[in-house]
Design an enzyme around this catalytic site. Structure first.
Site, short mmCIF file in Angstrom:
data_model
loop_
_atom_site.label_atom_id
_atom_site.label_comp_id
_atom_site.label_asym_id
_atom_site.label_seq_id
_atom_site.Cartn_x
_atom_site.Cartn_y
_atom_site.Cartn_z
N GLU A 277 3.80 -6.19 -4.51
CA GLU A 277 3.31 -5.76 -3.19
C GLU A 277 4.24 -4.71 -2.59
O GLU A 277 5.47 -4.86 -2.61
CB GLU A 277 3.24 -6.96 -2.24
CG GLU A 277 2.80 -6.60 -0.84
CD GLU A 277 3.34 -7.56 0.20
OE1 GLU A 277 3.55 -7.11 1.35
OE2 GLU A 277 3.57 -8.74 -0.12
N ARG B 273 11.08 -0.74 -1.25
CA ARG B 273 10.25 -1.01 -2.43
C ARG B 273 9.70 0.28 -3.03
O ARG B 273 9.47 0.36 -4.24
CB ARG B 273 9.13 -1.98 -2.06
CG ARG B 273 9.63 -3.37 -1.71
CD ARG B 273 8.53 -4.40 -1.63
NE ARG B 273 9.08 -5.72 -1.33
CZ ARG B 273 8.44 -6.86 -1.50
NH1 ARG B 273 7.20 -6.86 -1.96
NH2 ARG B 273 9.02 -8.02 -1.19
N SER C 136 0.98 -4.36 3.05
CA SER C 136 -0.11 -5.24 3.48
C SER C 136 -0.77 -4.60 4.68
O SER C 136 -0.08 -4.25 5.65
CB SER C 136 0.42 -6.63 3.86
OG SER C 136 0.69 -7.40 2.72
N ARG D 112 13.62 -8.34 -2.08
CA ARG D 112 13.60 -9.30 -0.98
C ARG D 112 14.97 -9.33 -0.30
O ARG D 112 15.85 -10.11 -0.66
CB ARG D 112 13.22 -10.69 -1.50
CG ARG D 112 12.67 -11.63 -0.43
CD ARG D 112 12.27 -12.97 -1.03
NE ARG D 112 11.20 -12.84 -1.99
CZ ARG D 112 9.90 -12.86 -1.68
NH1 ARG D 112 9.54 -13.02 -0.42
NH2 ARG D 112 8.99 -12.75 -2.62
N ARG E 109 14.87 -9.99 8.16
CA ARG E 109 14.18 -11.24 7.87
C ARG E 109 15.15 -12.23 7.22
O ARG E 109 15.88 -11.87 6.30
CB ARG E 109 12.98 -11.01 6.95
CG ARG E 109 11.93 -10.12 7.60
CD ARG E 109 10.69 -9.96 6.75
NE ARG E 109 9.79 -8.99 7.37
CZ ARG E 109 8.64 -8.58 6.83
NH1 ARG E 109 8.26 -9.09 5.67
NH2 ARG E 109 7.89 -7.69 7.44
#
Length: 426
Positions: free
Chosen positions: A348, A390, A351, A276, A261
């Protein structure tokens, strides 16, 4: 993507959904284009009928020995106007098609209306955050002290937002991947897939990454290949353009892949550590299901992701995303947020979303339903089961000890070759 007929008949509902999402969509442009299309079609159909009449008239004149030259002039004029209208209609319809790709999925009626992340209600929580007799460290300080995370080497060879995992860090990442895949395949009934890590534009459009999120993606120069931002893309598109038999449903797929990403909109957020990154590992869960069962499957898929956190003994909470925080393609989403002691906050880690038929319409995912004429669009769901980097962060921060070492969760013991603790010596 929304059904065009549904959009026309429910435009006020869609306007409200867009407003609730705080999204910027050119619905006025759609109305203008659709109105122009409605104006073009009767004129075009009338001219085509006139052309057929003139053609028949030419045929009669020829059979009767008359002079068709005057009629030919009419045909030329009519034909020219038809070509003009057909060209304009093609432009208008392409404009409508392009706009349809920019309209987000309307939220499910159970999604709370809110203005942002602060309005996401907590639905449940599990586990107790650990208590420490010392001030817990962030994972980047822990990882560098233990010699298992090397941000400097990654920055030299690549750039910022990349990391080198070494020794027990690399082993822990691999153990987490294996643990998650074993759990989801052996206990949760998913079929493991190893898909390509690159896909074409059609696949990216099918799951909703294109055209809206092109700036967040990495494209290979001179090709139509994109690096996948998540295994959701290849897994959802496994049956792109196919018609499945109802007996095969539901389909449940899981895959480990690296994810890529650009993080174009992060604007300096989480510049330190593993939260991130431009490249990270993830185990993904995807379900293709009957429409009437999709919300039951959302609960099951979310429970599958929760089970990873429970087996690892990590405290977490489940929140429902409000309208403004909902992803572009999702109708409803649960976020799982794990407790990170080094940051003293929940972050988070998964999701889990139901897209209803939004992705299926874009990717042409259909099934043949018993007793129903034609084909029916599938409902698609996906969730992280989990984001591996994560999860590694959560283990480092939650299982750290006063001497700077990190204990290995018991569930990972079979995948760590008997190692029970990570120390600076290895």
């Amino acid at each position: 993507m929304l059904d065009l007929k549904f959009l026309r008949e429910n435009l006020q509902l869609i306007k409200k959904a867009v407003a609730d999402r705080k999204a910027e969509v050119d619905l006025a442009g759609f109305e203008a284009l659709d109105g122009r299309r409605r104006g073009l079609l009767p004129e075009l159909e009338g001219l085509r009928a006139r052309r057929n009449e003139v053609s028949a008239q030419v045929g009669r004149l020829k059979r009767e020995g008359g002079d068709p030259s005057g009629v030919y002039a009419q045909m030329k004029q009519v034909g020219g106007r038809i070509r003009e209208l057909e060209a304009e209609l093609a432009t208008v319809e392409q404009g409508i098609a392009d706009l349809l790709l920019t309209i987000p999925n309307p939220p499910h009626e159970s999604v709370p209306v809110g203005a942002g992340e602060e309005d996401n209600p907590v639905e449940s929580a599990w586990g107790q955050p650990p208590e420490f007799s010392f001030t817990p460290l962030n994972h980047w300080d822990l990882g560098e002290a233990l010699g298992i995370l090397d941000f400097e080497a990654a920055a030299r060879m690549t750039g910022s937002r990349f990391t080198v995992l070494k020794g027990a860090g690399a082993r822990l990442e691999r153990a987490l991947i294996n643990f998650m895949l074993e759990l989801h395949t052996r206990e949760h009934g998913y079929t493991e897939v190893l898909p390509p890590f690159m896909v074409n534009s059609q696949a990216m459009t099918g799951t909703g990454q294109l055209p809206k999120f092109a700036a967040d993606l990495f494209k290979l120069e001179g090709t139509d290949y994109w690096l996948i931002p998540t295994a959701e893309v290849p897994l959802t598109n496994l049956h792109m353009g196919q018609v499945l038999e109802e007996e095969r449903l539901p389909l449940r797929y899981t895959a480990y892949t690296p994810c890529f990403r650009a993080e174009a909109g992060s604007h300096g957020k989480d510049v330190r550590g593993l939260i991130r990154q431009h490249q990270f590992d993830k185990v993904e869960l995807v379900r293709l299901v009957r429409p009437e069962e999709s919300y039951q499957h959302l609960e099951r898929l979310t429970a599958d992701a929760e089970q990873v956190l429970r087996r690892l003994g990590l405290a977490y909470r489940k929140v429902v995303l409000c309208t403004a925080d909902l992803g572009f393609s999702a109708a409803k989403t649960y976020d799982l947020e794990v407790w990170l002691p080094g940051q003293a906050r929940y972050r988070e880690i998964s999701s889990c979303s139901n897209f209803e038929d939004f992705q299926a319409r874009r990717a042409n995912l259909r099934f043949k339903q018993k007793g129903v004429k034609g084909t029916t669009l599938l409902h698609t769901l996906n969730g992280s089961g989990l984001a591996v980097g994560r999860t590694l962060v959560a283990i480092l921060e939650n299982y750290q000890q006063a001497d700077g070492s990190v204990r290995i969760p018991q569930a990972l013991a079979p995948f760590m070759g008997g190692q029970e603790i990570i120390t600076a010596e290895g």
